[in-house]
Scaffold this motif. Structure first.
Motif, mmCIF file in Angstrom:
data_model
loop_
_atom_site.group_PDB
_atom_site.id
_atom_site.type_symbol
_atom_site.label_atom_id
_atom_site.label_comp_id
_atom_site.label_asym_id
_atom_site.label_seq_id
_atom_site.Cartn_x
_atom_site.Cartn_y
_atom_site.Cartn_z
ATOM 1 N N UNK A 1 4.158 10.282 -9.574
ATOM 2 C CA UNK A 1 3.464 10.668 -10.804
ATOM 3 C C UNK A 1 2.923 12.094 -10.705
ATOM 4 N N UNK A 2 2.336 12.424 -9.569
ATOM 5 C CA UNK A 2 1.812 13.775 -9.378
ATOM 6 C C UNK A 2 2.943 14.798 -9.388
ATOM 7 N N UNK A 3 4.050 14.487 -8.759
ATOM 8 C CA UNK A 3 5.196 15.388 -8.743
ATOM 9 C C UNK A 3 5.729 15.618 -10.154
ATOM 10 N N UNK A 4 5.841 14.550 -10.929
ATOM 11 C CA UNK A 4 6.310 14.664 -12.313
ATOM 12 C C UNK A 4 5.378 15.565 -13.121
ATOM 13 N N UNK A 5 4.078 15.359 -12.951
ATOM 14 C CA UNK A 5 3.078 16.147 -13.673
ATOM 15 C C UNK A 5 3.164 17.622 -13.270
ATOM 16 N N UNK A 6 3.304 17.887 -11.980
ATOM 17 C CA UNK A 6 3.374 19.271 -11.515
ATOM 18 C C UNK A 6 4.667 19.953 -11.952
ATOM 19 N N UNK A 7 5.754 19.203 -11.990
ATOM 20 C CA UNK A 7 7.006 19.779 -12.493
ATOM 21 C C UNK A 7 6.866 20.183 -13.955
ATOM 22 N N UNK B 1 0.830 -1.208 0.000
ATOM 23 C CA UNK B 1 0.000 0.000 0.000
ATOM 24 C C UNK B 1 0.861 1.253 0.000
ATOM 25 N N UNK B 2 1.917 1.266 0.789
ATOM 26 C CA UNK B 2 2.799 2.440 0.849
ATOM 27 C C UNK B 2 3.524 2.637 -0.482
ATOM 28 N N UNK B 3 3.941 1.536 -1.108
ATOM 29 C CA UNK B 3 4.626 1.652 -2.398
ATOM 30 C C UNK B 3 3.686 2.230 -3.455
ATOM 31 N N UNK B 4 2.408 1.818 -3.426
ATOM 32 C CA UNK B 4 1.430 2.380 -4.364
ATOM 33 C C UNK B 4 1.259 3.874 -4.130
ATOM 34 N N UNK B 5 1.191 4.271 -2.868
ATOM 35 C CA UNK B 5 1.040 5.692 -2.538
ATOM 36 C C UNK B 5 2.263 6.482 -3.004
ATOM 37 N N UNK B 6 3.440 5.930 -2.828
ATOM 38 C CA UNK B 6 4.670 6.601 -3.263
ATOM 39 C C UNK B 6 4.674 6.759 -4.778
ATOM 40 N N UNK B 7 4.283 5.711 -5.497
ATOM 41 C CA UNK B 7 4.226 5.770 -6.958
ATOM 42 C C UNK B 7 3.253 6.856 -7.409
#
Length: 93
Positions: free
Chosen positions: A54-60, A44-50
């Motif tokens: 993805x959100x960080x990449x999109x925002x960058x 579950x934590x690995x899914x949240x990190x992934x």
């Protein structure tokens, strides 16, 4: 006066051995359940990190486009959605 507490029960070696084996089986069962729980927690934590990566990449990407003055309608919509999501998250906390 005598000693307080329970009197020792006389248990034959076969009964003691069987109790010991049962105790070991229960211990292994609890240990297995604990490891299964921890493995699920890690997944579950690995899914949240992934998802956060993805959100960080999109925002960058959005920030780079803003820096280059390339604000498209798609980026505007994404920013509006991002702001709306942040407001909803703040209201629920």
């Amino acid at each position: 006066m005598g000693k307080r507490g329970r009197k020792p029960m006389k248990i034959d070696s076969n009964t003691q051995l069987e109790k010991s084996r049962e105790s070991a089986r229960q211990c292994r069962r609890r240990k297995k359940l604990r490891y299964e729980y921890l493995e699920e927690l890690v997944i579950d934590r690995e899914k949240a990190i992934t998802k956060l990566h993805e959100e960080l990449r999109r925002l960058r990407s959005v920030c780079q486009q803003i820096d280059q003055h390339e604000i498209t309608n798609e980026i505007r919509q994404e920013l509006i959605q991002w702001i709306d999501d942040a407001e909803i998250n703040n209201q629920t906390q």
